[in-house]
Scaffold this motif. Sequence first.
Motif, PDB file in Angstrom:
ATOM      1  N   THR A  49     -60.383 -47.202   8.252  1.00 49.71           N
ATOM      2  CA  THR A  49     -60.653 -47.854   9.533  1.00 49.71           C
ATOM      3  C   THR A  49     -60.553 -49.369   9.432  1.00 49.71           C
ATOM      4  OG1 THR A  49     -63.057 -47.932   9.169  1.00 49.71           O
ATOM      5  CG2 THR A  49     -62.170 -45.971  10.267  1.00 49.71           C
ATOM      6  N   GLN A  50     -60.569 -49.888   8.205  1.00 50.74           N
ATOM      7  CA  GLN A  50     -60.434 -51.335   8.010  1.00 50.74           C
ATOM      8  C   GLN A  50     -58.975 -51.776   7.920  1.00 50.74           C
ATOM      9  OE1 GLN A  50     -62.765 -51.492   4.429  1.00 50.74           O
ATOM     10  NE2 GLN A  50     -64.655 -51.996   5.520  1.00 50.74           N
ATOM     11  N   GLN A  51     -58.078 -50.812   7.914  1.00 54.25           N
ATOM     12  CA  GLN A  51     -56.642 -51.110   7.848  1.00 54.25           C
ATOM     13  C   GLN A  51     -56.093 -51.124   9.276  1.00 54.25           C
ATOM     14  OE1 GLN A  51     -55.200 -51.617   4.701  1.00 54.25           O
ATOM     15  NE2 GLN A  51     -57.296 -51.408   3.962  1.00 54.25           N
ATOM     16  N   VAL A  52     -55.957 -52.311   9.863  1.00 50.91           N
ATOM     17  CA  VAL A  52     -55.515 -52.460  11.252  1.00 50.91           C
ATOM     18  C   VAL A  52     -54.351 -53.443  11.292  1.00 50.91           C
ATOM     19  CG1 VAL A  52     -56.183 -53.105  13.603  1.00 50.91           C
ATOM     20  CG2 VAL A  52     -57.866 -52.011  12.080  1.00 50.91           C
ATOM     21  N   ARG A  53     -53.326 -53.120  12.076  1.00 55.54           N
ATOM     22  CA  ARG A  53     -52.157 -53.987  12.169  1.00 55.54           C
ATOM     23  C   ARG A  53     -51.509 -53.797  13.538  1.00 55.54           C
ATOM     24  NH1 ARG A  53     -52.141 -49.550   9.734  1.00 55.54           N
ATOM     25  NH2 ARG A  53     -50.481 -48.007   9.909  1.00 55.54           N
ATOM     26  N   GLN A  54     -50.754 -54.787  13.946  1.00 52.85           N
ATOM     27  CA  GLN A  54     -50.019 -54.692  15.199  1.00 52.85           C
ATOM     28  C   GLN A  54     -48.725 -53.926  14.976  1.00 52.85           C
ATOM     29  OE1 GLN A  54     -49.262 -58.419  17.218  1.00 52.85           O
ATOM     30  NE2 GLN A  54     -49.100 -57.401  19.202  1.00 52.85           N
ATOM     31  N   THR A  55     -48.315 -53.178  15.977  1.00 54.58           N
ATOM     32  CA  THR A  55     -47.098 -52.378  15.877  1.00 54.58           C
ATOM     33  C   THR A  55     -45.952 -53.062  16.620  1.00 54.58           C
ATOM     34  OG1 THR A  55     -47.507 -51.099  17.898  1.00 54.58           O
ATOM     35  CG2 THR A  55     -48.532 -50.305  15.851  1.00 54.58           C
ATOM     36  N   PRO A  56     -44.718 -52.673  16.332  1.00 54.34           N
ATOM     37  CA  PRO A  56     -43.575 -53.263  17.042  1.00 54.34           C
ATOM     38  C   PRO A  56     -43.646 -53.045  18.552  1.00 54.34           C
ATOM     39  CG  PRO A  56     -42.832 -52.108  15.074  1.00 54.34           C
ATOM     40  CD  PRO A  56     -44.286 -51.766  15.243  1.00 54.34           C
ATOM     41  N   GLU A  57     -44.332 -51.983  18.988  1.00 51.33           N
ATOM     42  CA  GLU A  57     -44.458 -51.694  20.418  1.00 51.33           C
ATOM     43  C   GLU A  57     -45.505 -52.573  21.097  1.00 51.33           C
ATOM     44  OE1 GLU A  57     -42.617 -48.489  18.232  1.00 51.33           O
ATOM     45  OE2 GLU A  57     -44.571 -49.447  17.977  1.00 51.33           O
ATOM     46  N   GLY A  58     -46.267 -53.325  20.309  1.00 50.29           N
ATOM     47  CA  GLY A  58     -47.255 -54.226  20.875  1.00 50.29           C
ATOM     48  C   GLY A  58     -48.676 -53.735  20.812  1.00 50.29           C
ATOM     49  N   GLY A  59     -48.876 -52.493  20.375  1.00 50.13           N
ATOM     50  CA  GLY A  59     -50.230 -51.975  20.243  1.00 50.13           C
ATOM     51  C   GLY A  59     -50.846 -52.371  18.918  1.00 50.13           C
ATOM     52  N   TYR A  60     -52.054 -51.871  18.678  1.00 50.48           N
ATOM     53  CA  TYR A  60     -52.725 -52.047  17.390  1.00 50.48           C
ATOM     54  C   TYR A  60     -53.082 -50.673  16.857  1.00 50.48           C
ATOM     55  CZ  TYR A  60     -53.078 -57.098  17.897  1.00 50.48           C
ATOM     56  OH  TYR A  60     -52.790 -58.430  18.010  1.00 50.48           O
ATOM     57  N   VAL A  61     -52.791 -50.465  15.562  1.00 48.94           N
ATOM     58  CA  VAL A  61     -53.019 -49.165  14.950  1.00 48.94           C
ATOM     59  C   VAL A  61     -54.012 -49.299  13.810  1.00 48.94           C
ATOM     60  CG1 VAL A  61     -51.014 -49.395  13.405  1.00 48.94           C
ATOM     61  CG2 VAL A  61     -51.906 -47.122  13.952  1.00 48.94           C
ATOM     62  N   MET A  62     -54.885 -48.319  13.732  1.00 55.31           N
ATOM     63  CA  MET A  62     -55.903 -48.248  12.696  1.00 55.31           C
ATOM     64  C   MET A  62     -55.623 -47.049  11.799  1.00 55.31           C
ATOM     65  SD  MET A  62     -59.825 -46.957  13.313  1.00 55.31           S
ATOM     66  CE  MET A  62     -60.238 -48.249  14.472  1.00 55.31           C
ATOM     67  N   GLY A  63     -55.732 -47.254  10.474  1.00 59.67           N
ATOM     68  CA  GLY A  63     -55.659 -46.109   9.590  1.00 59.67           C
ATOM     69  C   GLY A  63     -54.521 -46.146   8.590  1.00 59.67           C
ATOM     70  N   ASN A  64     -54.367 -45.033   7.922  1.00 60.34           N
ATOM     71  CA  ASN A  64     -53.350 -44.836   6.896  1.00 60.34           C
ATOM     72  C   ASN A  64     -51.954 -44.995   7.507  1.00 60.34           C
ATOM     73  OD1 ASN A  64     -51.662 -43.872   4.893  1.00 60.34           O
ATOM     74  ND2 ASN A  64     -52.479 -41.790   4.907  1.00 60.34           N
ATOM     75  N   PRO A  65     -51.157 -45.949   7.023  1.00 61.90           N
ATOM     76  CA  PRO A  65     -49.811 -46.123   7.585  1.00 61.90           C
ATOM     77  C   PRO A  65     -48.948 -44.876   7.455  1.00 61.90           C
ATOM     78  CG  PRO A  65     -50.405 -47.996   6.206  1.00 61.90           C
ATOM     79  CD  PRO A  65     -51.448 -46.943   5.974  1.00 61.90           C
ATOM     80  N   ASP A  66     -49.261 -44.035   6.452  1.00 61.31           N
ATOM     81  CA  ASP A  66     -48.484 -42.817   6.230  1.00 61.31           C
ATOM     82  C   ASP A  66     -49.236 -41.565   6.673  1.00 61.31           C
ATOM     83  OD1 ASP A  66     -46.346 -44.274   4.984  1.00 61.31           O
ATOM     84  OD2 ASP A  66     -47.588 -44.430   3.182  1.00 61.31           O
ATOM     85  N   ALA A  67     -50.199 -41.737   7.575  1.00 65.68           N
ATOM     86  CA  ALA A  67     -50.967 -40.578   8.049  1.00 65.68           C
ATOM     87  C   ALA A  67     -50.025 -39.530   8.642  1.00 65.68           C
ATOM     88  CB  ALA A  67     -51.984 -41.021   9.096  1.00 65.68           C
ATOM     89  N   GLY A 124     -59.131 -59.093  24.914  1.00 67.56           N
ATOM     90  CA  GLY A 124     -59.356 -58.053  23.922  1.00 67.56           C
ATOM     91  C   GLY A 124     -58.403 -58.128  22.746  1.00 67.56           C
ATOM     92  N   ARG A 125     -57.231 -58.724  22.964  1.00 67.98           N
ATOM     93  CA  ARG A 125     -56.218 -58.866  21.925  1.00 67.98           C
ATOM     94  C   ARG A 125     -56.236 -60.257  21.306  1.00 67.98           C
ATOM     95  NH1 ARG A 125     -51.849 -55.350  22.699  1.00 67.98           N
ATOM     96  NH2 ARG A 125     -50.326 -56.995  22.279  1.00 67.98           N
ATOM     97  N   CYS A 126     -57.111 -61.126  21.792  1.00 69.71           N
ATOM     98  CA  CYS A 126     -57.069 -62.547  21.481  1.00 69.71           C
ATOM     99  C   CYS A 126     -57.265 -62.849  20.002  1.00 69.71           C
ATOM    100  CB  CYS A 126     -58.135 -63.264  22.299  1.00 69.71           C
ATOM    101  SG  CYS A 126     -58.094 -65.060  22.221  1.00 69.71           S
ATOM    102  N   ALA A 127     -58.161 -62.147  19.347  1.00 75.87           N
ATOM    103  CA  ALA A 127     -58.520 -62.473  17.962  1.00 75.87           C
ATOM    104  C   ALA A 127     -57.665 -61.746  16.936  1.00 75.87           C
ATOM    105  CB  ALA A 127     -59.994 -62.185  17.717  1.00 75.87           C
ATOM    106  N   GLY A 128     -56.703 -60.945  17.392  1.00 73.67           N
ATOM    107  CA  GLY A 128     -55.817 -60.282  16.451  1.00 73.67           C
ATOM    108  C   GLY A 128     -56.341 -58.946  15.954  1.00 73.67           C
ATOM    109  N   ALA A 129     -55.890 -58.564  14.764  1.00 72.05           N
ATOM    110  CA  ALA A 129     -56.055 -57.193  14.293  1.00 72.05           C
ATOM    111  C   ALA A 129     -57.484 -56.823  13.898  1.00 72.05           C
ATOM    112  CB  ALA A 129     -55.114 -56.942  13.113  1.00 72.05           C
ATOM    113  N   ALA A 130     -58.119 -57.625  13.058  1.00 68.23           N
ATOM    114  CA  ALA A 130     -59.390 -57.206  12.457  1.00 68.23           C
ATOM    115  C   ALA A 130     -60.458 -56.834  13.481  1.00 68.23           C
ATOM    116  CB  ALA A 130     -59.902 -58.276  11.504  1.00 68.23           C
ATOM    117  N   PRO A 131     -60.705 -57.653  14.524  1.00 66.38           N
ATOM    118  CA  PRO A 131     -61.758 -57.299  15.479  1.00 66.38           C
ATOM    119  C   PRO A 131     -61.257 -56.503  16.683  1.00 66.38           C
ATOM    120  CG  PRO A 131     -61.079 -59.543  15.867  1.00 66.38           C
ATOM    121  CD  PRO A 131     -60.207 -59.019  14.750  1.00 66.38           C
TER     122      PRO A 131
END
Length: 252
Positions: A49-67, A124-131
């Motif tokens: 749950t601490q692994q969060v990143r922005q996706t090419p589509e503009g969303g934010y994804v949490m979790g195992n990149p290879d889930a 809601g997107r202002c602070a980036g990935a972590a929060p």
Amino acid sequence: MKRLASPLLFAAAALLAGCGSGGDGNGSAPSAPAGSVKAVAAPAGSDWTQQVRQTPEGGYVMGNPDAPLKLVEYGSRTCPTCGAFGQTGMRPLEENYVKSGKVSYEFRDFLVHGPPDFAASLLGRCAGAAPFFPILEQMYIDQPKFLDAQMKAAQDQSFLQSTQNATPAQVANGWADRMGYVEFVKQRGITEAQARACLNDPKAIEALTKMTQDATEKQDVTGTPTFFLNGRKLENSVTWQAIETALKSAGA
């Protein structure tokens, strides 16, 4: 499908979709033997749950990149049905499925209610990935007070008239103040200057507009929340019970 010509056409977003229009059935997902997806350990010293990143589509994804199971939600921060999922489903989704490494969870903002959605999403997107996800969850927990403020603002003719000839950034700032979102994010580590910069960012406004357009035109998203599991739309699935049933059916 009519394309939004400009972020100035805030209210047109509401014509694209409805909150909760997907129904509340159990939905469906690719069938798999129960429990067939194996857990995957997170990197040492962290959990998925601490692994969060922005996706090419503009969303934010949490979790195992290879889930093996990839859950995507198109949601509106001002939609009560989305709020109900956020209040009841986000914690068990994270604790029971994302942390196992079996499931990744991506949230993509979908603008159902025009200016209020823009204000909430920009901040809601202002602070980036972590929060990102803690802020999203707390926005849903606090949603009743935001919606009360939204209703009062919508009945204030003086306020509405002040936004008629305003720029997109001015409209976003006005609604963010009226609904209490600026004070909300300031309590969570975002300074006033940072909040204003996000609300005044034309690229961020355009990106949110495009994300809603793409969802409507390319993914056939017509309401919120709308969920996809491994690219397959989960029809009539808007509750945590329905989503968990789909995850279990897919082997989680």
